[in-house]
Design an enzyme around this catalytic site. Structure first.
Site, mmCIF file in Angstrom:
data_model
loop_
_atom_site.group_PDB
_atom_site.id
_atom_site.type_symbol
_atom_site.label_atom_id
_atom_site.label_comp_id
_atom_site.label_asym_id
_atom_site.label_seq_id
_atom_site.Cartn_x
_atom_site.Cartn_y
_atom_site.Cartn_z
ATOM 1 N N LYS A 1 -1.799 3.881 16.855
ATOM 2 C CA LYS A 1 -1.971 4.778 15.928
ATOM 3 C C LYS A 1 -3.614 5.136 16.041
ATOM 4 C CE LYS A 1 1.838 3.973 12.793
ATOM 5 N NZ LYS A 1 2.319 3.679 11.328
ATOM 6 N N SER B 1 -2.097 1.273 10.675
ATOM 7 C CA SER B 1 -1.415 0.130 9.901
ATOM 8 C C SER B 1 -0.115 0.374 10.449
ATOM 9 C CB SER B 1 -1.588 -0.124 8.441
ATOM 10 O OG SER B 1 -1.147 -1.358 8.092
ATOM 11 N N ASP B 2 0.822 -0.855 10.382
ATOM 12 C CA ASP B 2 2.130 -0.758 10.540
ATOM 13 C C ASP B 2 2.987 -1.814 10.019
ATOM 14 O OD1 ASP B 2 4.290 1.324 11.862
ATOM 15 O OD2 ASP B 2 5.173 -0.704 12.169
ATOM 16 N N GLN B 3 4.040 -1.696 9.577
ATOM 17 C CA GLN B 3 4.715 -2.816 8.804
ATOM 18 C C GLN B 3 6.097 -2.709 9.524
ATOM 19 O OE1 GLN B 3 6.179 -2.882 4.729
ATOM 20 N NE2 GLN B 3 4.581 -4.386 4.290
ATOM 21 N N ALA C 1 0.460 -5.243 9.967
ATOM 22 C CA ALA C 1 -0.682 -4.951 11.072
ATOM 23 C C ALA C 1 -1.735 -4.106 10.476
ATOM 24 C CB ALA C 1 -0.106 -4.747 12.541
#
Length: 187
Positions: free
Chosen positions: A51, A67-69, A104
């Site tokens: 991203k 960010s990613d989850q 993250a």
């Protein structure tokens, strides 16, 4: 300082606003599908970095937060339910179980990049059908991984939460993010 949040998530934007960061939101156009045999933690990190890289192509001199989850139950990823029936199924699966939420974050300023993953363990209490139905009618968390909002009534579904960064469960580990911004001289 100009900061871009590489996301369209209102939850992440709200978290940044809590610590007086007014970031512009730009949703990166990337494929978020898991790679073959990719572990949930690795997927979250890869996507957070991807991203920031995507946004950096158009804004190379701006500080970018990505960010990613990815949530997982016994190693199997749980996505956003998108609707009532899928949310019921997810909560039934999570009842009495421990679910890992890998969140993250990647902060990029120019060529410098820092990234990490914060894992949060959520132990769900045993949930009855009535518990699930009542919760979903009140909160409708259909855009949230795991089918709950921990910043709201979702807490009533839990027995225990363990994390080094409590904001990570909402979608952005603020402690880590703020440390990265300071290290890169962007805060």
């Amino acid at each position: 300082m100009d900061i871009i949040l590489a996301s369209s998530s209102r939850y992440r934007k709200q978290l940044l606003a809590q610590v007086n960061i007014n970031a512009r939101c730009i949703a990166p156009d990337i494929d978020e599908a898991a790679h073959y045999q990719e572990q949930p933690k690795a997927q979250a990190l890869r996507l957070a970095i991807a991203k920031t890289h995507h946004i950096a192509q158009h804004a190379p001199h701006v500080t970018i937060i990505g960010s990613d989850q990815v949530a997982s139950l016994n190693g199997v990823p749980l996505g956003k339910p998108g609707g009532y029936e899928k949310a019921v199924q997810q909560l039934q699966l999570q009842s009495g179980q421990t679910v890992l939420f890998h969140t993250a974050v990647c902060v990029r300023k120019g060529p410098a990049l820092l990234s990490d993953v914060v894992t949060t363990e959520v132990e769900f209490r045993p949930l009855t059908s009535a518990d699930i139905e009542d919760y979903l009618k009140q909160e409708q968390p259909f855009d949230c991984a795991g089918s709950f909002k921990s910043e709201g009534l979702g807490l009533s579904l839990f027995k225990r939460v363990t994390s080094d960064d409590p904001s990570a469960l909402i979608g952005l580990p603020l402690i880590t993010t703020l440390n990265f911004l300071r290290t890169l001289g962007a805060r």
